[in-house]
Design a protein around this motif. Structure first.
Motif, PDB file in Angstrom:
ATOM      1  N   ARG A 120       1.168   4.142  -3.040  1.00 33.53           N
ATOM      2  CA  ARG A 120       0.816   5.534  -2.751  1.00 33.53           C
ATOM      3  C   ARG A 120       1.972   6.475  -3.111  1.00 33.53           C
ATOM      4  O   ARG A 120       1.765   7.550  -3.686  1.00 33.53           O
ATOM      5  CB  ARG A 120       0.461   5.701  -1.274  1.00 33.53           C
ATOM      6  CG  ARG A 120      -0.858   5.066  -0.872  1.00 33.53           C
ATOM      7  CD  ARG A 120      -1.083   5.205   0.649  1.00 33.53           C
ATOM      8  NE  ARG A 120      -2.303   4.518   1.055  1.00 33.53           N
ATOM      9  CZ  ARG A 120      -3.523   5.058   1.004  1.00 33.53           C
ATOM     10  NH1 ARG A 120      -3.657   6.301   0.544  1.00 33.53           N
ATOM     11  NH2 ARG A 120      -4.577   4.376   1.393  1.00 33.53           N
ATOM     12  N   ASP A 121       3.192   6.084  -2.750  1.00 28.43           N
ATOM     13  CA  ASP A 121       4.346   6.989  -2.901  1.00 28.43           C
ATOM     14  C   ASP A 121       4.974   6.924  -4.288  1.00 28.43           C
ATOM     15  O   ASP A 121       5.679   7.855  -4.696  1.00 28.43           O
ATOM     16  CB  ASP A 121       5.419   6.645  -1.860  1.00 28.43           C
ATOM     17  CG  ASP A 121       4.945   6.930  -0.438  1.00 28.43           C
ATOM     18  OD1 ASP A 121       3.886   7.583  -0.298  1.00 28.43           O
ATOM     19  OD2 ASP A 121       5.602   6.481   0.512  1.00 28.43           O
ATOM     20  N   CYS A 122       4.752   5.841  -5.007  1.00 24.30           N
ATOM     21  CA  CYS A 122       5.386   5.651  -6.325  1.00 24.30           C
ATOM     22  C   CYS A 122       4.300   5.353  -7.361  1.00 24.30           C
ATOM     23  O   CYS A 122       4.015   4.188  -7.667  1.00 24.30           O
ATOM     24  CB  CYS A 122       6.382   4.506  -6.274  1.00 24.30           C
ATOM     25  SG  CYS A 122       7.556   4.637  -4.911  1.00 24.30           S
ATOM     26  N   PRO A 123       3.656   6.380  -7.911  1.00 21.24           N
ATOM     27  CA  PRO A 123       2.495   6.174  -8.786  1.00 21.24           C
ATOM     28  C   PRO A 123       2.801   5.390 -10.060  1.00 21.24           C
ATOM     29  O   PRO A 123       1.880   4.840 -10.673  1.00 21.24           O
ATOM     30  CB  PRO A 123       2.042   7.599  -9.104  1.00 21.24           C
ATOM     31  CG  PRO A 123       3.223   8.461  -8.803  1.00 21.24           C
ATOM     32  CD  PRO A 123       3.952   7.803  -7.692  1.00 21.24           C
TER      33      PRO A 123
ATOM     34  N   ASP B 222       0.829  -1.202   0.000  1.00 21.99           N
ATOM     35  CA  ASP B 222       0.000   0.000   0.000  1.00 21.99           C
ATOM     36  C   ASP B 222       0.867   1.257   0.000  1.00 21.99           C
ATOM     37  O   ASP B 222       0.596   2.223  -0.728  1.00 21.99           O
ATOM     38  CB  ASP B 222      -0.915  -0.033   1.223  1.00 21.99           C
ATOM     39  CG  ASP B 222      -1.915   1.125   1.219  1.00 21.99           C
ATOM     40  OD1 ASP B 222      -2.713   1.197   0.269  1.00 21.99           O
ATOM     41  OD2 ASP B 222      -1.880   1.945   2.156  1.00 21.99           O
ATOM     42  N   GLN B 223       1.952   1.245   0.786  1.00 20.34           N
ATOM     43  CA  GLN B 223       2.829   2.411   0.864  1.00 20.34           C
ATOM     44  C   GLN B 223       3.537   2.659  -0.472  1.00 20.34           C
ATOM     45  O   GLN B 223       3.642   3.797  -0.948  1.00 20.34           O
ATOM     46  CB  GLN B 223       3.863   2.206   1.971  1.00 20.34           C
ATOM     47  CG  GLN B 223       4.673   3.448   2.311  1.00 20.34           C
ATOM     48  CD  GLN B 223       3.801   4.542   2.933  1.00 20.34           C
ATOM     49  OE1 GLN B 223       2.939   4.233   3.762  1.00 20.34           O
ATOM     50  NE2 GLN B 223       3.983   5.787   2.521  1.00 20.34           N
ATOM     51  N   LEU B 224       4.021   1.585  -1.103  1.00 20.79           N
ATOM     52  CA  LEU B 224       4.699   1.711  -2.397  1.00 20.79           C
ATOM     53  C   LEU B 224       3.774   2.304  -3.450  1.00 20.79           C
ATOM     54  O   LEU B 224       4.150   3.186  -4.230  1.00 20.79           O
ATOM     55  CB  LEU B 224       5.210   0.344  -2.864  1.00 20.79           C
ATOM     56  CG  LEU B 224       6.496  -0.177  -2.198  1.00 20.79           C
ATOM     57  CD1 LEU B 224       6.724  -1.632  -2.593  1.00 20.79           C
ATOM     58  CD2 LEU B 224       7.686   0.681  -2.601  1.00 20.79           C
TER      59      LEU B 224
END
Length: 567
Positions: free
Chosen positions: A11-14, A7-9
């Motif tokens: 969000r931060d790396c579109p 989820d973090q990846l």
């Protein structure tokens, strides 16, 4: 942790895309799920041959081993891991020997690659790993699902897998679906069904035995499907017949499994066999019906209505198979027991069935005696279904006595009553007989119209036995119209259909139709056309029969009229 990181990846790396393989979905935003099922057989065979060759370089895939390899892949249901493990035995076994060992599918599926993760070295280890990741409630439901055969519905799973009627819970089944242990299968117009791979089910069964839950779960399974069969039997008389036949057909493996439960009381086994008699008859599965009923009658000997119903049902199965001596014996016992118990409806039903047997034996005087006695009881009690059936049989008796007006009156009475009762099967059978009366009197256009209407009614849900009778009668009409190729194909189709359901016709009616086809069968090339018809499926034969013949209706009606006195 994996879900949080994914989820973090995202969000931060579109521009990042993740491809994950797992027993369960991650459930993060934007996730698209593709379920990976078993390999199709061709791909499974290719995988096995590839892995087998890697372990045994001299191996060559050819006609000698192709069938064994295909059966191995079917036995392990196309599971890639199982295929690789089976192929890994190439160092010590041939494909035929591996197949023989697969009777114990886990014992032979071991010894994978040393570089594989420990949980994938054997299929049992892979299943252990998956099983121990479940929570206690999920484990309980998973192992209890192993008693099902051929799939199940949600209501069945809830009734069978819960604790003392507590139910399994929709959420728990859903969790097993999410974890790829249960697969949903949608069917138009029917409840969603769920399946578990047989290999996985074998593992669950071992866990069920380990927890001493096998007998109690089998008992709940037997109770559920016995109740289902009883409800279906009650629903056959109405417009719901087709729906019930479809439902029982989907669960036929579960119903068969109930008979194999050793803890089932003999009386309950007989009740189930009786409840399924109409189902077997509708599907023309007379051999199975007879075997189940005879086995149940041998063990359940109580003098009661259930036994009378069972004897009568066994009489129907043996009659359909052409074993008239056994049919008369079973039905005679049913009649005596019905009278002893004061069951007047059962008495009427047994009398009409004895009339049916007598017709088959060409003893028309005895048939009339039984049928008139049945009609008297049925009329007095207002039993319209039995009355319509008896009128139909009396029409048969009149037909073979060359009393055409009398035959017509009886069959028309049966048709009118059956239409009023929305009994599609009896409507179709009345139209069949009216079509044959018209044939015997040379009214070929009317005969064909009646037979076509009957076949259209039976095309979807009629028994194959009734469909075969119709095809044969339509063959006789074609012969009377000089459409000999059509007559031979339809006659062959009728014979082929009867062979599929193990029915040997022996009635005077069949003999009359056979005589009408005899001339066509002596013509040059007749055998090829007859065999072409016999090779047709039920659906192909019906479609062919409903096609318009090449000649116009009534083309040779004069010839048919000249033959109307031949019965």
């Amino acid at each position: 942790a994996v879900v949080a990181l994914a989820d973090q990846l995202l969000r931060d790396c579109p521009d990042v895309r993740l491809l994950a393989t797992s027993r369960a979905a991650l459930r993060v935003n934007g996730e698209a799920i593709m379920r990976v099922g078993a390999l199709p057989e061709q791909e499974a065979v290719s995988l096995f041959a590839d892995r087998f060759s890697a372990a045994q370089p001299a191996f060559r895939f050819n006609d000698d081993n192709s069938e064994a390899i295909a059966r191995i892949c079917r036995r392990v249901e196309g599971i890639p891991l199982a295929i690789e493990l089976a192929a890994g035995r190439a160092r010590m076994m041939s494909p035929d020997e591996i197949l023989a060992q697969l009777q114990d599918s886990f014992a032979v599926l071991a010894g994978g690659s040393r570089s594989a993760q420990a949980r994938h070295e054997t299929l049992r280890a892979a299943m252990d790993w998956s099983y121990w990741l479940l929570d206690d409630d999920e484990k309980r439901i998973f192992r209890r699902l192993s008693v099902f055969a051929g799939g199940f519905t949600l209501d069945a799973a809830q009734a069978v897998c819960g604790d003392d009627g507590a139910g399994a819970g929709i959420d728990l089944i859903g969790q097993l679906v999410d974890k790829s242990l249960v697969t949903p299968q949608e069917s138009p117009g029917m409840p969603t069904r769920y399946t578990v791979l047989e290999t996985v089910k074998e593992y669950g069964r071992a866990r069920l035995v380990e927890h001493s839950e096998l007998e109690s779960t089998q008992r709940r399974h037997a109770n559920f499907y016995s109740d289902l069969a009883a409800k279906a039997r009650a629903g056959y008389a109405g417009a719901e017949k087709r729906r019930w036949l479809t439902r029982l057909g989907a669960d036929v493996d579960n119903l068969r499994a109930v008979f194999d439960v050793s803890t089932m009381p003999a009386s309950a086994t007989l009740e189930l066999a009786v409840a399924l008699a109409d189902f077997w008859e509708a599907r023309s599965e007379y051999s199975e019906g007879r075997a189940r009923l005879e086995a149940a009658l041998r063990t359940a000997t109580e003098t009661n209505l259930t036994r009378a119903h069972g004897l009568r049902a066994a009489g129907l199965m043996t009659w359909a198979q052409g074993d008239q001596r056994a049919a008369a014996d079973y039905t005679g016992q049913a009649l005596a027991l019905s009278r002893e118990l004061g069951d007047r409806e059962g008495e009427a039903q047994s009398l009409q069935q004895l009339g049916q047997v007598a017709i088959q034996l060409a003893d028309f005087a005895q048939a009339r005696t039984h049928l008139e006695a049945a009609l008297k009881i049925a009329s007095k009690l207002g039993l319209d279904g039995i009355t319509a059936l008896v009128e139909w049989r009396l029409g048969m008796v009149a037909l073979f006595a060359t009393d055409m007006p009398g035959a017509g009156r009886h069959i028309e009475a049966s048709l009118e009553m059956s239409r009023r009762n929305s009994d599609a099967e009896m409507v179709a059978m009345s139209l069949l007989m009216l079509g044959n009366i018209a044939l015997w009197q040379g009214r070929l256009e009317e005969s064909l119209a009646r037979l076509r209407e009957s076949l259209e009614l039976l095309s979807q849900e009629g028994s194959s036995r009734s469909v075969a009778n119709l095809l044969e009668s339509m063959a006789a009409v074609a012969a009377a119209q000089d459409e000999m190729d059509r007559a031979l194909i339809l006659g062959g189709a009728a014979e082929g259909l009867r062979k599929q359901i193990s029915v040997v016709p022996s009635s005077p009616f069949h003999k009359e139709i056979s005589n009408r086809l005899a001339a066509a069968r002596r013509k040059k090339g007749a055998l090829d056309r007859w065999q072409a018809g016999a090779a047709m499926s039920r659906e192909e034969a019906i479609a062919y029969a409903l096609k318009e013949p090449l000649s116009g209706p009534g083309r040779v009606a004069g010839r048919g009229a000249a033959r109307s006195t031949e019965p």
